[in-house]
Design a protein around this motif. Structure first.
Motif, PDB file in Angstrom:
ATOM      1  N   ALA A 247      35.818  -3.436   6.355  1.00  0.00           N
ATOM      2  CA  ALA A 247      37.071  -3.506   7.243  1.00  0.00           C
ATOM      3  C   ALA A 247      35.880  -3.237   8.760  1.00  0.00           C
ATOM      4  O   ALA A 247      36.443  -3.853   9.625  1.00  0.00           O
ATOM      5  CB  ALA A 247      37.959  -2.349   7.459  1.00  0.00           C
ATOM      6  N   ALA A 248      34.943  -2.353   8.623  1.00  0.00           N
ATOM      7  CA  ALA A 248      34.189  -2.438   9.762  1.00  0.00           C
ATOM      8  C   ALA A 248      33.175  -3.504  10.047  1.00  0.00           C
ATOM      9  O   ALA A 248      33.064  -3.842  11.217  1.00  0.00           O
ATOM     10  CB  ALA A 248      33.030  -1.233   9.578  1.00  0.00           C
ATOM     11  N   LEU A 249      33.035  -4.453   8.916  1.00  0.00           N
ATOM     12  CA  LEU A 249      32.273  -5.566   9.267  1.00  0.00           C
ATOM     13  C   LEU A 249      33.191  -6.566  10.054  1.00  0.00           C
ATOM     14  O   LEU A 249      32.662  -7.095  10.707  1.00  0.00           O
ATOM     15  CB  LEU A 249      31.685  -6.058   7.778  1.00  0.00           C
ATOM     16  CG  LEU A 249      30.470  -5.361   7.113  1.00  0.00           C
ATOM     17  CD1 LEU A 249      30.299  -5.769   5.744  1.00  0.00           C
ATOM     18  CD2 LEU A 249      29.200  -5.832   7.788  1.00  0.00           C
ATOM     19  N   GLN A 250      34.322  -6.445   9.467  1.00  0.00           N
ATOM     20  CA  GLN A 250      35.350  -7.518  10.138  1.00  0.00           C
ATOM     21  C   GLN A 250      35.672  -7.141  11.413  1.00  0.00           C
ATOM     22  O   GLN A 250      35.796  -7.846  12.383  1.00  0.00           O
ATOM     23  CB  GLN A 250      36.751  -7.736   9.212  1.00  0.00           C
ATOM     24  CG  GLN A 250      37.684  -8.481   9.854  1.00  0.00           C
ATOM     25  CD  GLN A 250      37.186  -9.986   9.361  1.00  0.00           C
ATOM     26  OE1 GLN A 250      36.265 -10.257   9.203  1.00  0.00           O
ATOM     27  NE2 GLN A 250      37.889 -10.947  10.185  1.00  0.00           N
ATOM     28  N   ALA A 251      35.882  -5.699  11.921  1.00  0.00           N
ATOM     29  CA  ALA A 251      35.916  -5.244  13.072  1.00  0.00           C
ATOM     30  C   ALA A 251      34.889  -5.834  14.166  1.00  0.00           C
ATOM     31  O   ALA A 251      35.194  -6.160  15.098  1.00  0.00           O
ATOM     32  CB  ALA A 251      36.049  -3.774  13.195  1.00  0.00           C
ATOM     33  N   ASN A 252      33.447  -5.753  13.501  1.00  0.00           N
ATOM     34  CA  ASN A 252      32.520  -6.221  14.237  1.00  0.00           C
ATOM     35  C   ASN A 252      32.558  -7.582  14.488  1.00  0.00           C
ATOM     36  O   ASN A 252      32.145  -8.175  15.767  1.00  0.00           O
ATOM     37  CB  ASN A 252      31.220  -5.888  13.355  1.00  0.00           C
ATOM     38  CG  ASN A 252      29.858  -5.933  14.183  1.00  0.00           C
ATOM     39  OD1 ASN A 252      29.840  -5.324  15.420  1.00  0.00           O
ATOM     40  ND2 ASN A 252      28.961  -6.465  13.756  1.00  0.00           N
ATOM     41  N   LEU A 253      33.111  -8.251  13.730  1.00  0.00           N
ATOM     42  CA  LEU A 253      33.120  -9.803  13.876  1.00  0.00           C
ATOM     43  C   LEU A 253      34.040 -10.411  14.967  1.00  0.00           C
ATOM     44  O   LEU A 253      33.966 -11.199  15.671  1.00  0.00           O
ATOM     45  CB  LEU A 253      33.200 -10.567  12.556  1.00  0.00           C
ATOM     46  CG  LEU A 253      32.210 -10.748  11.429  1.00  0.00           C
ATOM     47  CD1 LEU A 253      32.932 -11.136  10.279  1.00  0.00           C
ATOM     48  CD2 LEU A 253      31.104 -11.390  11.904  1.00  0.00           C
ATOM     49  N   VAL A 254      35.300  -9.536  14.812  1.00  0.00           N
ATOM     50  CA  VAL A 254      36.355  -9.951  15.541  1.00  0.00           C
ATOM     51  C   VAL A 254      36.524  -9.377  16.979  1.00  0.00           C
ATOM     52  O   VAL A 254      37.536  -9.730  17.719  1.00  0.00           O
ATOM     53  CB  VAL A 254      37.684  -9.890  14.723  1.00  0.00           C
ATOM     54  CG1 VAL A 254      37.477 -10.900  13.627  1.00  0.00           C
ATOM     55  CG2 VAL A 254      38.142  -8.543  14.584  1.00  0.00           C
TER      56      VAL A 254
END
Lengths: 52, 582
Positions: B415-422
């Protein structure tokens, strides 16, 4: 390993097209997906995308 | 799968990309966690209690609000004002909820069609008069809990957390998703995107493989781009087995199986029953399970013992004044525990097997089994997966791969990786990107590859795996026949099949396996199963003329979005080349 009597125009013999695929949903997560979404939204191909 | 055809729920609060601080949240029924990405490094954030797995519990004592581990300990002496296992109650009708896990804490009830709790969450007045109980909706409970969670992240990061990517089970309904977004809105938290638990886990795993591949160029063979991955997410109150086809880091769910029986809480119950019976034997038949407070103590300690048994081969169990003022201390070894818990472990195995079968696959087709969730720390589960998959799949768990990512952290990391991407995207952009119009694409039904002559005869070599999302482009290197010359390449579709060779009973039947309990199945002849390829359709033939001796041929295939195929074959460093399309 090419038999002598094999011949085709341009050296390619087309026999069949790909069998039907299935529509499935990708998980909209990860850098590769976002790259896919970017290509889809801008209607770009892989190589066009690489150039930008 | 469950998300098919649905649009992502929208968060009302919006922040401009540059004002955002975005974290990843794994919001569980039992535990939750929070994570943040610094540059490319993900860190799971510990709260002020030092916990990275933060119990999803809220408790009130004399107007003071407690959450996480502190609230959990109040399940013993303040159970009525403690709310636990509330995430699964969000966005649901009272009639459809399963309140069984809430028996030990504040009971859910129905008020005006909403699920609510009656708790005393205010301080008693100065003259000592107890405060009146309030009726709090599950929505408000979730908001209060998320506030605390985000507060911990803000304290750690030193700046206000504004946004998050949150993961939810794939079979959550739209109403449940909306309820979480609403609760987050009320907590002033912008939900950038809601992703499924399995997608979060897959993303955390893919990121790790990417970084390992980048660090080690030779690893390409091991870390091939296309894989069938089974995610066994074994939590406290639910277990999900998800089969995904991972194609160059993009995940497609083939099947998902959900279960509420073979879970961490069932393992706790095994230990609770065991110790309760032992206690009764020693103490004139007093059953500590019959007293709510004793049972609460048993439950907390059983879970602690279970965790100890994941790390060591012995676990101690001790509760002060367990029942009737009697202290109780005992130990249990891992072998005994595994014997008692065997029905649960077997159930998890069956679940994983059923997911693979439901996906139309054989166990042998699976490349990676990824164990996730708190219960995945159990070494026995990894062992039984290894047996189930007969060593043909890589089992990723702490007990099989010591460097494996902590299974409790995978979801929050993803979830954190995705948060960083978007986080740099506008809300509209995120929504458009996740739109079914974009995410739903054709997937190949068969593998596409090339048939080449080799010493062993004709061999089909897959280039693009079955269930690959199109467009896709892959290339491989093939050795040319020894003598070179003119070569016929045949492009074809292929499917896998299983070769079963019955081997005579292995000579050394006294296998060095650790489970020495007599297993009658071991007496049978061993079957060796291997994966083979079968050509289904020849698509095209092409001649590659004048190939040098001992040359290598690069064969590339790409499939366009309209399922059209292009192929090229060329001799590496040579002149011979051919290009065609279908």
């Amino acid at each position: 390993s090419l038999s002598a009597d094999w011949a085709a125009e341009g050296d390619i013999k087309r026999i069949k097209t790909l069998s039907a695929g299935a529509h499935r949903s990708l998980e909209p997560v990860g850098p590769q997906y976002l790259a896919h979404a970017r290509r889809m939204r801008h209607n770009r191909t892989f190589s066009e995308d690489d150039r930008i | 799968m469950a998300s098919e055809g649905t649009t992502a729920p929208r968060s009302a609060s919006k922040y401009a990309p540059e004002e955002r601080t975005a974290i990843g949240i794994a919001f569980g029924n039992t535990n939750s966690s929070i994570a943040f990405t610094f540059d490319d490094r993900v860190e799971v954030i510990a709260n002020e209690d030092g916990d990275r797995q933060i119990p999803t519990i809220l408790s009130y004592i004399d107007g003071e609000e407690y959450y996480g581990t502190q609230a959990k300990s109040f399940l013993v002496r303040n159970s009525k004002n403690t709310v636990a296992y509330f995430k699964d109650l969000l966005g649901r009708d009272f009639a459809s909820i399963d309140p069984s896990y809430c028996h030990a804490s504040a009971h859910p009830q129905e008020t005006n069609g909403e699920v609510t709790f009656t708790i005393i969450d205010k301080a008693s007045s100065e003259d000592g008069e107890a405060a009146a109980p309030s009726t709090v909706s599950v929505h408000d409970i979730a908001t209060r809990y998320l506030k605390r969670l985000v507060g911990s992240a803000s304290d750690y990061l030193g700046r206000k957390v504004t946004s998050a990517v949150i993961s939810v089970p794939s079979n959550f309904s739209d109403a449940q998703r909306q309820a979480i977004v609403k609760a987050a809105d009320a907590a002033e938290l912008e939900i950038l995107q809601m992703i499924t638990d399995s997608a979060a886990i897959a993303a955390a795993y893919a990121a790790r493989i990417d970084s390992e591949t980048a660090a080690n160029e030779d690893a390409t063979a091991e870390h091939k781009k296309d894989k069938i991955v089974v995610i066994a997410d074994i939590g406290g109150t639910r277990t999900d087995a998800t089969v995904i086809s991972s194609s160059a880091g993009m995940a497609t769910v083939l099947t998902a199986v959900h279960d509420y029986e073979f879970v961490g809480a069932a393992l706790d119950k095994v230990l609770i029953d065991h110790f309760a019976k032992e206690f009764a034997k020693k103490n004139k038949g007093i059953d500590p399970r019959e007293n709510a407070r004793s049972l609460a103590k048993l439950r907390l300690e059983a879970e602690a013992t279970k965790k100890a048994l994941s790390l060591g081969s012995n676990g101690s169990f001790s509760v002060e004044s367990l029942a009737d003022g009697i202290d109780y201390t005992a130990t249990i070894n891992r072998f005994r525990y595994e014997t008692l818990a065997r029905p649960v472990f077997d159930g998890i195995n069956r679940l994983v097997e059923s997911a693979v079968t439901k996906a139309g696959l054989d166990l042998i087709d699976v490349d990676v089994v990824l164990l996730s969730g708190g219960t995945a720390h159990t070494p026995r589960i990894a062992d039984s997966m290894r047996t189930l998959f007969n060593d043909t799949a890589t089992i990723v768990a702490p007990s099989t791969i010591p460097a494996a990512t902590n299974p409790s952290e995978l979801q929050a990391r993803g979830a954190a990786l995705q948060a960083n991407l978007v986080r740099d995207f506008d809300a509209e952009e995120i929504e458009q990107s996740a739109h079914p119009m974009v995410s739903t694409v054709q997937h190949t039904s068969l593998a596409v590859g090339v048939i080449a002559q080799s010493a062993a005869g004709e061999v089909f070599t897959p280039i693009i795996a079955a269930e690959s999302a199109v467009p896709v482009r892959r290339a491989i290197l093939l050795p040319a026949p020894k003598d070179g010359g003119d070569i016929l390449l045949r492009f074809a579709e292929g499917s896998t099949h299983v070769n079963t060779v019955v081997k005579a009973k292995a000579a050394k039947s006294d296998d060095d396996s650790d489970d020495s309990d007599v297993d009658s199945e071991d007496e049978e002849d061993e079957e060796e199963r291997s994966k083979g390829w079968k050509v289904q359709n020849v698509l095209a033939e092409a001649a590659l003329r004048g190939v040098k001796k001992g040359a290598k041929i690069e064969v590339a295939i790409s499939i366009r979005a309209d399922m059209g195929v292009s192929f090229t074959a060329r001799e590496v460093g040579g002149k011979a080349a051919i290009r065609g399309s279908l």
